[in-house]
Motif scaffolding. Structure first.
Motif, PDB file in Angstrom:
ATOM      1  N   GLU A 249       0.825  -1.207   0.000  1.00  0.00           N
ATOM      2  CA  GLU A 249       0.000   0.000   0.000  1.00  0.00           C
ATOM      3  C   GLU A 249       0.860   1.258   0.000  1.00  0.00           C
ATOM      4  N   LEU A 250       1.931   1.253   0.795  1.00  0.00           N
ATOM      5  CA  LEU A 250       2.801   2.422   0.854  1.00  0.00           C
ATOM      6  C   LEU A 250       3.480   2.671  -0.492  1.00  0.00           C
ATOM      7  N   MET A 251       4.025   1.620  -1.103  1.00  0.00           N
ATOM      8  CA  MET A 251       4.708   1.791  -2.387  1.00  0.00           C
ATOM      9  C   MET A 251       3.735   2.246  -3.475  1.00  0.00           C
ATOM     10  N   ASP A 252       2.504   1.762  -3.411  1.00  0.00           N
ATOM     11  CA  ASP A 252       1.505   2.205  -4.384  1.00  0.00           C
ATOM     12  C   ASP A 252       1.226   3.692  -4.220  1.00  0.00           C
ATOM     13  N   TYR A 253       1.166   4.147  -2.982  1.00  0.00           N
ATOM     14  CA  TYR A 253       0.909   5.561  -2.731  1.00  0.00           C
ATOM     15  C   TYR A 253       2.081   6.415  -3.224  1.00  0.00           C
ATOM     16  N   ILE A 254       3.299   5.961  -2.966  1.00  0.00           N
ATOM     17  CA  ILE A 254       4.481   6.712  -3.398  1.00  0.00           C
ATOM     18  C   ILE A 254       4.543   6.784  -4.922  1.00  0.00           C
ATOM     19  N   GLU A 255       4.254   5.677  -5.581  1.00  0.00           N
ATOM     20  CA  GLU A 255       4.274   5.656  -7.045  1.00  0.00           C
ATOM     21  C   GLU A 255       3.270   6.647  -7.619  1.00  0.00           C
ATOM     22  N   ARG A 256       2.076   6.712  -7.015  1.00  0.00           N
ATOM     23  CA  ARG A 256       1.061   7.644  -7.506  1.00  0.00           C
ATOM     24  C   ARG A 256       1.464   9.096  -7.264  1.00  0.00           C
ATOM     25  N   GLN A 257       2.194   9.337  -6.176  1.00  0.00           N
ATOM     26  CA  GLN A 257       2.657  10.691  -5.868  1.00  0.00           C
ATOM     27  C   GLN A 257       3.754  11.148  -6.828  1.00  0.00           C
ATOM     28  N   LEU A 258       4.560  10.199  -7.320  1.00  0.00           N
ATOM     29  CA  LEU A 258       5.742  10.559  -8.107  1.00  0.00           C
ATOM     30  C   LEU A 258       5.591  10.295  -9.599  1.00  0.00           C
ATOM     31  N   ILE A 259       4.431   9.848 -10.025  1.00  0.00           N
ATOM     32  CA  ILE A 259       4.262   9.466 -11.424  1.00  0.00           C
ATOM     33  C   ILE A 259       4.482  10.644 -12.374  1.00  0.00           C
ATOM     34  N   PHE A 260       4.235  11.858 -11.887  1.00  0.00           N
ATOM     35  CA  PHE A 260       4.425  13.026 -12.756  1.00  0.00           C
ATOM     36  C   PHE A 260       5.907  13.300 -13.004  1.00  0.00           C
ATOM     37  N   VAL A 261       6.780  12.787 -12.142  1.00  0.00           N
ATOM     38  CA  VAL A 261       8.218  13.010 -12.298  1.00  0.00           C
ATOM     39  C   VAL A 261       8.776  12.025 -13.300  1.00  0.00           C
ATOM     40  N   ASP A 262       8.578  10.747 -13.021  1.00  0.00           N
ATOM     41  CA  ASP A 262       9.139   9.685 -13.848  1.00  0.00           C
ATOM     42  C   ASP A 262       8.504   8.394 -13.363  1.00  0.00           C
ATOM     43  N   ARG A 263       7.965   7.634 -14.272  1.00  0.00           N
ATOM     44  CA  ARG A 263       7.279   6.400 -13.892  1.00  0.00           C
ATOM     45  C   ARG A 263       8.202   5.436 -13.144  1.00  0.00           C
ATOM     46  N   THR A 264       9.490   5.532 -13.394  1.00  0.00           N
ATOM     47  CA  THR A 264      10.426   4.590 -12.787  1.00  0.00           C
ATOM     48  C   THR A 264      11.070   5.133 -11.509  1.00  0.00           C
ATOM     49  N   TYR A 265      10.832   6.407 -11.156  1.00  0.00           N
ATOM     50  CA  TYR A 265      11.557   7.000 -10.040  1.00  0.00           C
ATOM     51  C   TYR A 265      11.249   6.308  -8.716  1.00  0.00           C
ATOM     52  N   ALA A 266      10.043   5.820  -8.551  1.00  0.00           N
ATOM     53  CA  ALA A 266       9.691   5.156  -7.299  1.00  0.00           C
ATOM     54  C   ALA A 266      10.571   3.936  -7.052  1.00  0.00           C
ATOM     55  N   GLY A 267      11.228   3.443  -8.103  1.00  0.00           N
ATOM     56  CA  GLY A 267      12.164   2.332  -7.935  1.00  0.00           C
ATOM     57  C   GLY A 267      13.365   2.709  -7.105  1.00  0.00           C
ATOM     58  N   ASN A 268      13.586   4.010  -6.906  1.00  0.00           N
ATOM     59  CA  ASN A 268      14.679   4.468  -6.048  1.00  0.00           C
ATOM     60  C   ASN A 268      14.324   4.380  -4.563  1.00  0.00           C
ATOM     61  N   VAL A 269      13.073   4.062  -4.272  1.00  0.00           N
ATOM     62  CA  VAL A 269      12.635   3.893  -2.888  1.00  0.00           C
ATOM     63  C   VAL A 269      12.710   2.404  -2.548  1.00  0.00           C
ATOM     64  N   GLU A 270      13.464   2.079  -1.509  1.00  0.00           N
ATOM     65  CA  GLU A 270      13.656   0.672  -1.137  1.00  0.00           C
ATOM     66  C   GLU A 270      13.313   0.472   0.332  1.00  0.00           C
ATOM     67  N   ILE A 271      12.460  -0.509   0.597  1.00  0.00           N
ATOM     68  CA  ILE A 271      12.128  -0.868   1.978  1.00  0.00           C
ATOM     69  C   ILE A 271      13.112  -1.933   2.430  1.00  0.00           C
ATOM     70  N   LEU A 272      13.866  -1.630   3.475  1.00  0.00           N
ATOM     71  CA  LEU A 272      14.888  -2.545   3.973  1.00  0.00           C
ATOM     72  C   LEU A 272      14.281  -3.551   4.941  1.00  0.00           C
ATOM     73  N   PRO A 273      14.820  -4.763   4.979  1.00  0.00           N
ATOM     74  CA  PRO A 273      14.368  -5.708   6.010  1.00  0.00           C
ATOM     75  C   PRO A 273      14.729  -5.187   7.391  1.00  0.00           C
ATOM     76  N   TYR A 274      13.902  -5.508   8.354  1.00  0.00           N
ATOM     77  CA  TYR A 274      14.092  -5.007   9.718  1.00  0.00           C
ATOM     78  C   TYR A 274      14.568  -6.125  10.634  1.00  0.00           C
ATOM     79  N   THR A 275      15.564  -5.839  11.469  1.00  0.00           N
ATOM     80  CA  THR A 275      15.910  -6.709  12.591  1.00  0.00           C
ATOM     81  C   THR A 275      16.153  -5.813  13.800  1.00  0.00           C
TER      82      THR A 275
END
Length: 401
Positions: free
Chosen positions: A351-377
């Motif tokens: 859900e979060l990545m979908d929201y970010i993609e919709r927010q950034l689609i006007f910049v570049d369709r692929t830019y959201a790929g620069n956002v990475e969710i890291l595994p947590y420990t």
């Protein structure tokens, strides 16, 4: 406090950092990357090999028929020395011993309670002594101690600056007096960012943002390999940006701060109120008492379809998505790392990545790929603190404070 590379680094420091960031790497490539003469690179690498910190891995593969001197690749020897990293939060005190590549060799965990908070300095001293004794590693093999703290250190690095009085007994000066190692302290999210920079060089560019969501939240920024600190304690305090004008009152005195909607503290606080006042909440099927509610309890209830928890999470993700998108637009980092136990839940990730993609689609369709969710420990902060100690006491020791 870790000050980055504000002072000119020595040739040895620059070469070591280049090896960390690019290994396996040949001497000629180090010279090109650092703009240090080949002769100076060779001299420093020879010294590092003789000291046992660096080893030759063999010749690099070359195209058939190519001519010229063979390129011999080199890398850090991980177990030549060790580092101690620790983090204390309202979840636990975590202490670990890592090798020079950030791999945990020994670990000590003490769950949080008010009694631990009151004796935090003694708990750290005793925990470090016990872990070193258990490991069989000599003090001389350890480069230093890094401490990831839930706040900021004051100008003299003698006390913690935070809105909470929970950790008022933390005394790094006494820790250094009691232990035969130097200690360096820094904000926990900044430590985790340094851990990404040093221990995950293939995934982390030289410039990136590290957005940590925990009991509070913070956004650390690495710019060209340096930690951006700003002029005071404000830099990185992303949780105190306004996302809802006139919204909930924050502990800082403002209204509508991001952390009042998306931090673990506030999500847990709201979930406890829901538990007490709503007989049919799914939370009641997950824990027998509201005091046992954790962020994992909340994310599980979310995936199971609790409508009110769903509303809380949806609101949090909306404001997080807006904030992350704003970071991307304003600073345009090479990457934005997202870190926190909240993001361990796959439904929330999607859900979060979908929201970010919709927010950034006007910049570049692929830019959201620069956002990475890291595994947590639970040890991520302590490992980041170990990276802080390696940078301060091994890679850049001559640069000081």
């Amino acid at each position: 406090m870790y000050k980055g590379k504000k002072k000119k680094a020595s040739n040895r420091s620059r070469i070591l950092e280049c090896i960390y960031r690019n290994a396996p790497i040949a001497r000629t490539d180090i010279a090109e990357e650092t703009e240090i003469t080949p002769a100076t690179v060779t001299m420093n690498v020879t010294t590092l090999i003789s000291e046992g910190f660096v080893r030759e891995l063999g010749e690099a593969s070359t195209d058939e028929g190519s001519s010229g001197r063979k390129r011999v690749l080199i890398d850090i020897i991980p177990d030549r020395a060790y580092s101690i990293g620790l983090e204390f939060t309202q979840k636990a005190l975590v202490i670990c011993i890592t090798d020079l590549k950030g791999r945990i060799r020994f670990q000590h965990v003490e769950p949080f309670n008010e009694e631990l908070a009151g004796r935090i300095t003694d708990a750290i001293i005793d925990g470090v002594k016990g872990l070193v004794a258990e490991s069989g590693i000599s003090w001389d093999e350890i480069v230093g101690i890094g401490a990831a703290v839930p706040g900021h250190m004051n100008g003299s690095a003698s006390s913690l600056v935070t809105n909470r009085k929970t950790w008022q007994n933390f005394d790094p000066k006494r820790i250094e007096q009691e232990l035969p190692l130097p200690i360096v302290c820094e904000n926990n999210a900044r430590c985790m960012a340094l851990g990404e920079y040093l221990f995950s060089p293939q995934e982390s560019p030289d410039s990136f943002a590290f957005f940590h969501v925990g009991m509070g939240m913070f956004c650390a920024n690495v710019v060209d390999g340096e930690m951006f600190l700003g002029e005071n304690y404000v830099a990185g305090e992303i949780g105190h940006t306004i996302v809802s004008e006139g919204g909930r009152r924050c502990e800082c005195g403002k209204y509508g701060c991001l952390q009042t909607y998306a931090s673990e503290n506030h999500l847990i606080r709201n979930a406890k109120l829901l538990y007490k006042n709503t007989p049919n909440t799914i939370l009641r099927s997950l824990v027998p008492d509201d005091s046992l509610i954790t962020i994992e309890t909340i994310t599980t209830a979310y995936s199971m379809g609790d409508p009110v928890i769903g509303m809380y999470i949806a609101e949090a993700l909306k404001y997080l998505g807006i904030t992350i998108s704003n970071i991307a637009i304003i600073t345009n980092p090479g990457k934005i790392f997202l870190h926190g136990q909240l993001f361990d839940n796959q439904d929330i990730q999607n859900e979060l990545m979908d929201y970010i993609e919709r927010q950034l689609i006007f910049v570049d369709r692929t830019y959201a790929g620069n956002v990475e969710i890291l595994p947590y420990t639970a040890a991520d902060g302590a490992v980041g603190a170990s990276a802080l100690a390696i940078l301060r006491f091994f890679i850049r020791p001559a640069m000081g404070e």
